[in-house]
Design a protein around this motif. Structure first.
Motif, PDB file in Angstrom:
ATOM      1  N   ASP A   1       0.426  -1.616  -0.151  1.00  0.00           N
ATOM      2  CA  ASP A   1      -0.111   0.273   0.303  1.00  0.00           C
ATOM      3  C   ASP A   1       0.787   1.133   0.110  1.00  0.00           C
ATOM      4  O   ASP A   1       0.615   2.313  -0.977  1.00  0.00           O
ATOM      5  CB  ASP A   1      -1.087   0.234   1.351  1.00  0.00           C
ATOM      6  N   LEU A   2       1.479   1.625   1.125  1.00  0.00           N
ATOM      7  CA  LEU A   2       2.714   2.372   0.709  1.00  0.00           C
ATOM      8  C   LEU A   2       3.666   2.227  -0.280  1.00  0.00           C
ATOM      9  O   LEU A   2       3.643   3.584  -0.829  1.00  0.00           O
ATOM     10  CB  LEU A   2       3.957   2.019   2.371  1.00  0.00           C
ATOM     11  N   ALA A   3       4.065   1.671  -1.379  1.00  0.00           N
ATOM     12  CA  ALA A   3       4.333   1.786  -2.416  1.00  0.00           C
ATOM     13  C   ALA A   3       3.828   1.975  -3.675  1.00  0.00           C
ATOM     14  O   ALA A   3       3.906   3.415  -4.701  1.00  0.00           O
ATOM     15  CB  ALA A   3       4.968   1.045  -2.844  1.00  0.00           C
ATOM     16  N   VAL A   4       2.005   2.278  -3.816  1.00  0.00           N
ATOM     17  CA  VAL A   4       1.261   2.487  -4.124  1.00  0.00           C
ATOM     18  C   VAL A   4       1.492   4.128  -4.118  1.00  0.00           C
ATOM     19  O   VAL A   4       1.444   5.131  -5.260  1.00  0.00           O
ATOM     20  CB  VAL A   4       0.368   2.191  -4.035  1.00  0.00           C
TER      21      VAL A   4
ATOM     22  N   LEU B   1       8.641  -7.390  -3.949  1.00  0.00           N
ATOM     23  CA  LEU B   1       8.522  -7.484  -4.898  1.00  0.00           C
ATOM     24  C   LEU B   1       7.954  -7.082  -6.382  1.00  0.00           C
ATOM     25  O   LEU B   1       6.997  -6.339  -6.363  1.00  0.00           O
ATOM     26  CB  LEU B   1       9.952  -6.957  -5.343  1.00  0.00           C
ATOM     27  N   ALA B   2       7.145  -8.541  -5.972  1.00  0.00           N
ATOM     28  CA  ALA B   2       6.195  -8.685  -7.443  1.00  0.00           C
ATOM     29  C   ALA B   2       5.222  -8.055  -7.200  1.00  0.00           C
ATOM     30  O   ALA B   2       4.835  -7.639  -8.056  1.00  0.00           O
ATOM     31  CB  ALA B   2       6.802 -10.805  -7.519  1.00  0.00           C
ATOM     32  N   ALA B   3       4.448  -8.552  -6.139  1.00  0.00           N
ATOM     33  CA  ALA B   3       3.279  -8.029  -6.082  1.00  0.00           C
ATOM     34  C   ALA B   3       3.567  -6.513  -6.117  1.00  0.00           C
ATOM     35  O   ALA B   3       2.314  -5.911  -6.674  1.00  0.00           O
ATOM     36  CB  ALA B   3       3.041  -8.335  -4.626  1.00  0.00           C
TER      37      ALA B   3
ATOM     38  N   ARG C   1      11.785  -2.850 -13.060  1.00  0.00           N
ATOM     39  CA  ARG C   1      11.482  -1.714 -13.006  1.00  0.00           C
ATOM     40  C   ARG C   1      12.330  -2.016 -11.873  1.00  0.00           C
ATOM     41  O   ARG C   1      12.537  -1.401 -10.633  1.00  0.00           O
ATOM     42  CB  ARG C   1      10.182  -1.084 -12.445  1.00  0.00           C
ATOM     43  N   LEU C   2      13.139  -3.098 -11.340  1.00  0.00           N
ATOM     44  CA  LEU C   2      13.605  -3.680 -10.851  1.00  0.00           C
ATOM     45  C   LEU C   2      15.391  -2.275 -10.850  1.00  0.00           C
ATOM     46  O   LEU C   2      15.916  -2.744 -11.468  1.00  0.00           O
ATOM     47  CB  LEU C   2      13.831  -5.100 -10.279  1.00  0.00           C
TER      48      LEU C   2
ATOM     49  N   GLU D   1      10.724   2.605  -9.264  1.00  0.00           N
ATOM     50  CA  GLU D   1      11.577   2.662  -8.927  1.00  0.00           C
ATOM     51  C   GLU D   1      11.367   1.085  -7.817  1.00  0.00           C
ATOM     52  O   GLU D   1      10.775   1.411  -6.522  1.00  0.00           O
ATOM     53  CB  GLU D   1      12.645   2.558  -9.227  1.00  0.00           C
ATOM     54  N   ILE D   2      11.629   0.050  -8.578  1.00  0.00           N
ATOM     55  CA  ILE D   2      11.344  -1.565  -6.729  1.00  0.00           C
ATOM     56  C   ILE D   2      12.877  -2.262  -6.652  1.00  0.00           C
ATOM     57  O   ILE D   2      13.023  -2.613  -7.558  1.00  0.00           O
ATOM     58  CB  ILE D   2      10.160  -2.454  -6.829  1.00  0.00           C
ATOM     59  N   GLY D   3      13.297  -1.484  -5.422  1.00  0.00           N
ATOM     60  CA  GLY D   3      14.406  -2.563  -4.939  1.00  0.00           C
ATOM     61  C   GLY D   3      14.708  -2.841  -3.583  1.00  0.00           C
ATOM     62  O   GLY D   3      13.439  -2.532  -2.801  1.00  0.00           O
TER      63      GLY D   3
END
Length: 340
Positions: free
Chosen positions: A32-35, A63-65, A104-105, A74-76
């Motif tokens: 939720d925070l990433a969104v 990370l996949a979710a 985007r990893l 970006e997701i890392g």
């Protein structure tokens, strides 16, 4: 312009004040925070990996979710301890998560840091080779991970396979093109930063590094970054290096902020010992009214040298409050510092 992301350690506990009481709370709130962070213009969602602790440990499902729920952020990680990893299995997991996220990893890996248990990697079935250290093992696993991410075939195919094989040696599947160029190394010393540059990895430098001079933390870190950039150029890589630094930064804009973080004001660097006889320096936190914060951060040489700033967040305080923290930096601090 500077990329601004958040870095979560993903804590949970049955503390009455925590919004993250369970592992499920932390995982779901991280998504939720990433969104929400993407919606307000944050550039990156990064997560720390710790084993044997009530913190995030297995990054790839998360990370996949997040990749499936977002479109641009970006997701890392910051960082994955390679001493615990099977590099080939990790290639498959990382590639799958990267494909779900559309490339985007940004994976931060490292030889590891102080742990919750003694030699925790032994419980995962790993031992350094005779005459080497666990740090050597972590670096060697990191290099094997990089090699197999390239997508070159290396495995001899079965002459009587269950399914038809393509010609030649086989590679790991799925393969995510370009992920090899989005691997970062978490360096705690000048020497490992130089080594990371030579291997073609981006650099992650946290609020903790070896104390290699009597200078303030931010100056030592800036020197580390410059050495990294020089080594990258000398190695002749054809792409641009990236460098991230992490900081605890809180803009005090209301009474709740002052209640939580007012005691962080005027904090200074700290020097201490980690592991066996290793002297380390811990960078200060920043907490102040926005105008004061701007003046203080303008003097942080390492932030100036980096293209990416990761803001460490108190994930236990819940999604809404962390969005407030991040929004305050974007609105009241970043523009006056030229980051936006």
């Amino acid at each position: 312009m500077k990329k601004i992301g958040f870095l979560s350690f993903g804590h949970w506990s049955e503390h009455p004040a925590y919004s993250t009481q369970t592992a499920a709370d932390t995982l779901l709130q991280s998504i939720d925070l990433a969104v929400a962070a993407e919606e307000i213009g944050i550039d990156g969602a990064y997560f720390r990996v710790h084993h044997f602790a009530q913190q995030l440990a297995s990054p790839f499902p998360l990370l996949a979710a997040i990749g499936a729920k977002t479109s641009s952020i970006e997701i890392g990680t910051g960082v994955i301890d390679m001493r615990y990893e099977n590099p080939l299995y990790m290639v498959e997991d990382a590639s799958a998560a990267d494909l779900i996220a559309g490339g985007r990893l940004q994976l931060g890996i490292s030889r590891g840091s102080p742990e919750q248990v003694i030699d925790g990697w032994r419980y995962f079935g790993y031992e350094p080779e005779e005459g080497t250290t666990d740090a050597d093992m972590g670096r060697e696993k990191g290099l094997l991970f990089l090699e197999k991410l390239s997508g070159a075939g290396f495995a001899q195919p079965n002459p009587n396979p269950m399914f038809p094989n393509p010609p030649g040696l086989l590679r790991l599947e799925p393969h995510s093109e370009g992920l090899r160029d989005r691997i970062w190394w978490g360096a705690g010393s000048n020497a490992t930063a130089i080594w990371a540059a030579e291997q073609g990895m981006h650099l992650q430098s946290s609020t903790l590094k070896d104390d290699e001079s009597d200078k303030p933390f931010h100056i030592q870190q800036a020197e580390q970054i410059r050495l990294y950039k020089e080594a990258w150029k000398k190695a002749g890589h054809q792409r641009e290096p990236r460098v991230s630094v992490s900081r605890s930064i809180f803009a005090l804009t209301n009474d709740q902020d002052r209640y939580y973080f007012g005691n962080e004001a005027n904090r200074t660097d700290k020097v201490g010992m980690i592991e066996a006889n290793k002297r380390a320096i811990f960078g200060r936190s920043y907490a102040a009214e926005p105008d004061v914060l701007i003046r203080e951060l303008a003097m942080d040489e390492a932030i100036q040298e980096a293209d990416t700033l990761l803001l460490t967040i108190p994930n236990t305080l819940g999604v809404d409050y962390n969005v407030h923290i991040l929004s305050a930096i974007l609105e009241h601090v970043a523009p006056d510092l030229g980051w936006r």
